[in-house]
Design an enzyme around this catalytic site. Structure first.
Site, PDB file in Angstrom:
ATOM      1  N   ASP A 195      -5.878   6.346   5.117  1.00  0.00           N
ATOM      2  CA  ASP A 195      -4.797   6.687   4.196  1.00  0.00           C
ATOM      3  C   ASP A 195      -4.024   7.915   4.652  1.00  0.00           C
ATOM      4  O   ASP A 195      -2.858   8.093   4.299  1.00  0.00           O
ATOM      5  CB  ASP A 195      -5.347   6.931   2.786  1.00  0.00           C
ATOM      6  CG  ASP A 195      -5.956   5.679   2.175  1.00  0.00           C
ATOM      7  OD1 ASP A 195      -5.582   4.577   2.633  1.00  0.00           O
ATOM      8  OD2 ASP A 195      -6.790   5.799   1.265  1.00  0.00           O
ATOM      9  N   GLU A 196      -4.675   8.758   5.436  1.00  0.00           N
ATOM     10  CA  GLU A 196      -4.026   9.978   5.930  1.00  0.00           C
ATOM     11  C   GLU A 196      -3.674   9.871   7.414  1.00  0.00           C
ATOM     12  O   GLU A 196      -3.542  10.875   8.112  1.00  0.00           O
ATOM     13  CB  GLU A 196      -4.936  11.175   5.660  1.00  0.00           C
ATOM     14  CG  GLU A 196      -5.184  11.389   4.163  1.00  0.00           C
ATOM     15  CD  GLU A 196      -6.120  12.564   3.887  1.00  0.00           C
ATOM     16  OE1 GLU A 196      -6.414  13.323   4.832  1.00  0.00           O
ATOM     17  OE2 GLU A 196      -6.542  12.715   2.729  1.00  0.00           O
TER      18      GLU A 196
END
Length: 437
Positions: A372-373
């Protein structure tokens, strides 16, 4: 309060009370053709629009033919769609003997497939790209050229030049040797498993094997479309670890002749002669042997070693520290957790499997959060470590990790390769697809 007239008058099909409250239904509703233009006509058209919207909202989807019944037929006779009768469509009746047409069409389809396959066999490079989903490095063709020349001198086929030393050209070299011609056409996944050993990740493709052992050499590509791959080797009988030994396939031959081959008084001279022949031929062709230029460049791009020790290369911005982050646990701790899955049958040992998953799950969750990052390398490192663990019970656990990781770094070919491998991950050394023909 005067209500606008319903254009259908007493013949209106609407049954709901709301419609009757909103519109009047006189016995002799004036036909639209006699209406005079003007404000009254504009108001009447506005009412008609409102009425049409109401009707459209209340339209019911016709029942599908598969769910026809007698009550549905009765309903159809009483209701109409906007301006027309509701007409039920029916599937055309097909004579039962038409199904026999498959006897005509199936051979044509098979003929088309065979014609396409035959044409593909005439173009080895295209065949390799189509069936194995990768492109070969320039030295791949150079080795085949070398073997063709030496084969003519020795009176043997190109693929048999090294058989006296126990070394055999396989995989994509089987295509070069024409071994895929005039054989059974297999499913796409079968080609991806051709000479794929138990611990071979998608990045590795076998091109040489030592007969009767688990020793095999191949190209290591960090990306499927890379032509600057390196060469590595592994002994499947000793585990999952790979060793990078050079940057072209001739380095693999020399490594075998110097480190692996069984030397005895009968073959010692032949080994020396073959080594000299390779060195002289490559010098003539301008091919560098035992160069570590590509290896050093790759080492700088490696973000972690992983359990197979060959390293992982993914897009990584070192300045912004984006693309990779270490796993939640150390390698030692992860190995300890994965050891609990050894010899566990996911279905037969459900309770023990779930207990082991409690320790592994936080690491998986952290890897997914890293995605997600934009730290995509983390989920791939974890997937590879699970793969190297060797437990078949973890196949369904590692699949989504592989799929996510390879998708994020834009290596879809590796998704197809790992899926086909995990769907039929075979142990042992009998991995020749052509042996079944």
């Amino acid at each position: 309060m005067n209500k606008p007239d319903c254009k259908y008058g007493v013949d209106c099909y609407q049954k709901n009370a709301e419609h009757k409250q909103k519109y009047a239904h006189p016995a002799n509703s004036p036909p639209e053709a006699t209406e005079n233009p003007g404000e009254g006509s504009i108001g009447k058209r506005a009412c008609d629009v409102d009425e049409q919207l109401e009707e459209i909202k209340r339209c019911k989807r016709p029942a599908t033919p598969e769910k026809e019944d007698c009550s549905a037929e009765a309903t159809d006779t009483e209701s109409t769609y906007y301006g027309m009768s509701r007409q039920r469509y029916r599937l055309p009746e097909v004579p039962i003997d038409v199904g026999m047409m498959s006897d005509l069409y199936d051979p044509q389809i098979e003929y088309s497939k065979q014609a396409e396959y035959t044409e593909l066999c005439e173009d080895p490079k295209n065949f390799i790209k189509h069936k194995f989903l990768v492109e070969m490095a320039p030295c791949f063709d150079s080795l085949w050229e070398f073997c063709s020349e030496q084969g003519i001198k020795a009176g043997v086929k190109p693929e048999d030049v090294f058989t006296s030393f126990g070394l055999r050209l396989v995989g994509p070299y089987d295509v070069m040797a024409g071994k895929f011609k005039d054989v059974k056409i297999h499913e796409p996944g079968d080609y991806l498993r051709h000479w794929r050993f138990y611990y071979d990740p998608p990045e590795f493709q076998t091109v040489l094997i030592q007969n009767g052992t688990g020793v095999h050499y191949g190209y290591w590509r960090d990306a499927p479309d890379s032509k600057d791959g390196v060469v590595a080797w592994n002994d499947v009988n000793k585990g999952c670890e790979f060793k990078i030994i050079g940057q072209n396939v001739f380095d693999a031959i020399l490594h075998f002749l110097e480190e692996i081959v069984n030397v005895n008084p009968f073959n010692k001279k032949k080994i020396s002669e073959m080594k000299k022949t390779i060195i002289d031929w490559t010098n003539t062709k301008g091919i560098l042997l035992k160069s570590n230029e590509h290896l050093k460049a790759r080492d700088k791009l490696t973000v972690c070693k992983t359990f197979h020790k060959a390293g992982l290369v993914v897009p990584y911005d070192r300045k912004k520290d984006v693309g990779y982050r270490p796993l939640l646990e150390s390698d030692a701790k992860l190995r300890n957790i994965l050891s609990k899955f050894e010899s566990l049958d996911r279905l037969a040992d459900t309770h023990k499997f779930q207990e082991a998953m409690r320790d592994l799950q936080p690491i998986i969750t952290a890897a997914n959060l890293a995605v997600d990052e934009c730290d995509f390398g983390t989920v791939l490192e974890l997937a590879i470590d699970l793969f190297c663990c060797g437990s078949k019970g973890l196949h369904e656990v590692m699949k989504p990790l592989f799929f996510t990781g390879y998708s994020m770094v834009k290596r879809p070919q590796y998704i197809a390769i790992i899926k086909s491998h995990l769907d039929n991950r075979r142990e042992g050394i009998k991995l020749d697809l052509l042996a079944s023909n």
